[in-house]
Design a protein around this motif. Structure first.
Motif, PDB file in Angstrom:
ATOM      1  N   ILE A  18       0.849  -1.185   0.000  1.00  0.00           N
ATOM      2  CA  ILE A  18       0.000   0.000   0.000  1.00  0.00           C
ATOM      3  C   ILE A  18       0.888   1.239   0.000  1.00  0.00           C
ATOM      4  CG2 ILE A  18      -1.746   1.295   1.272  1.00  0.00           C
ATOM      5  CD1 ILE A  18      -2.723  -1.456   2.358  1.00  0.00           C
ATOM      6  N   VAL A  19       0.650   2.112  -0.968  1.00  0.00           N
ATOM      7  CA  VAL A  19       1.427   3.340  -1.109  1.00  0.00           C
ATOM      8  C   VAL A  19       0.647   4.523  -0.543  1.00  0.00           C
ATOM      9  CG1 VAL A  19       2.483   4.902  -2.795  1.00  0.00           C
ATOM     10  CG2 VAL A  19       2.631   2.434  -3.127  1.00  0.00           C
ATOM     11  N   CYS A  20      -0.665   4.531  -0.759  1.00  0.00           N
ATOM     12  CA  CYS A  20      -1.531   5.618  -0.293  1.00  0.00           C
ATOM     13  C   CYS A  20      -2.852   5.010   0.170  1.00  0.00           C
ATOM     14  CB  CYS A  20      -1.766   6.612  -1.427  1.00  0.00           C
ATOM     15  SG  CYS A  20      -2.928   7.931  -1.041  1.00  0.00           S
ATOM     16  N   GLN A  21      -3.182   5.223   1.417  1.00  0.00           N
ATOM     17  CA  GLN A  21      -4.445   4.728   1.977  1.00  0.00           C
ATOM     18  C   GLN A  21      -5.626   5.405   1.280  1.00  0.00           C
ATOM     19  OE1 GLN A  21      -5.000   2.352   4.238  1.00  0.00           O
ATOM     20  NE2 GLN A  21      -2.835   1.950   4.577  1.00  0.00           N
ATOM     21  N   ALA A  23      -8.572   7.705   0.288  1.00  0.00           N
ATOM     22  CA  ALA A  23      -8.832   9.103   0.624  1.00  0.00           C
ATOM     23  C   ALA A  23      -9.813   9.678  -0.393  1.00  0.00           C
ATOM     24  CB  ALA A  23      -7.527   9.893   0.592  1.00  0.00           C
ATOM     25  N   ARG A  31     -13.370   8.189  -4.320  1.00  0.00           N
ATOM     26  CA  ARG A  31     -12.269   7.881  -3.401  1.00  0.00           C
ATOM     27  C   ARG A  31     -11.171   7.210  -4.213  1.00  0.00           C
ATOM     28  NH1 ARG A  31     -13.724   3.821   0.609  1.00  0.00           N
ATOM     29  NH2 ARG A  31     -11.942   4.532   1.788  1.00  0.00           N
ATOM     30  N   ALA A  33      -6.987   5.226  -3.972  1.00  0.00           N
ATOM     31  CA  ALA A  33      -5.878   4.648  -3.211  1.00  0.00           C
ATOM     32  C   ALA A  33      -4.846   4.171  -4.220  1.00  0.00           C
ATOM     33  CB  ALA A  33      -6.344   3.486  -2.346  1.00  0.00           C
ATOM     34  N   TYR A  34      -3.609   4.015  -3.765  1.00  0.00           N
ATOM     35  CA  TYR A  34      -2.530   3.502  -4.606  1.00  0.00           C
ATOM     36  C   TYR A  34      -1.850   2.335  -3.911  1.00  0.00           C
ATOM     37  CZ  TYR A  34      -2.697   7.806  -7.372  1.00  0.00           C
ATOM     38  OH  TYR A  34      -3.090   8.830  -8.174  1.00  0.00           O
ATOM     39  N   SER A  36       1.497  -0.684  -4.910  1.00  0.00           N
ATOM     40  CA  SER A  36       2.437  -1.193  -5.908  1.00  0.00           C
ATOM     41  C   SER A  36       2.342  -2.706  -5.904  1.00  0.00           C
ATOM     42  CB  SER A  36       3.866  -0.723  -5.637  1.00  0.00           C
ATOM     43  OG  SER A  36       4.319  -1.190  -4.393  1.00  0.00           O
ATOM     44  N   LEU A  42       3.003   0.825 -10.084  1.00  0.00           N
ATOM     45  CA  LEU A  42       2.065   1.601  -9.281  1.00  0.00           C
ATOM     46  C   LEU A  42       0.662   1.444  -9.868  1.00  0.00           C
ATOM     47  CD1 LEU A  42       1.782   3.566  -6.917  1.00  0.00           C
ATOM     48  CD2 LEU A  42       2.085   5.425  -8.566  1.00  0.00           C
ATOM     49  N   GLU A  44      -3.455   2.551  -9.403  1.00  0.00           N
ATOM     50  CA  GLU A  44      -4.422   3.451  -8.788  1.00  0.00           C
ATOM     51  C   GLU A  44      -5.781   2.769  -8.771  1.00  0.00           C
ATOM     52  OE1 GLU A  44      -5.628   6.899 -11.088  1.00  0.00           O
ATOM     53  OE2 GLU A  44      -5.778   8.057  -9.227  1.00  0.00           O
TER      54      GLU A  44
END
Length: 60
Positions: A18-21, A23, A31, A33-34, A36, A42, A44
């Motif tokens: 998980i790169v970005c929770q 949001a 909403r 999230a990202y 890898s 990466l 999305e």
């Protein structure tokens, strides 16, 4: 999969990082999230939170 949180959990369970929770996006009704993947790509994930936005996203 319609549940962003469940999709992100599944990705992590299969070797993703998980790169970005999750949001809220700048555009209302979405909403994101990202994560890898195991090879470092990466990815999305987007989830419409407004039924009207969901139809617009599906039409693309």
């Amino acid at each position: 999969m319609d549940d962003l949180d469940a999709a992100l959990t599944a990705a992590a369970a299969h070797g993703g990082r998980i790169v970005c929770q999750p949001a809220p996006a700048r555009r209302p009704g979405i909403r994101f999230a990202y994560f890898s993947d195991p090879e470092g790509n990466l990815v999305e994930l987007l989830q419409p939170t407004d039924p009207r936005r969901a139809q617009q996203t599906a039409d693309r």
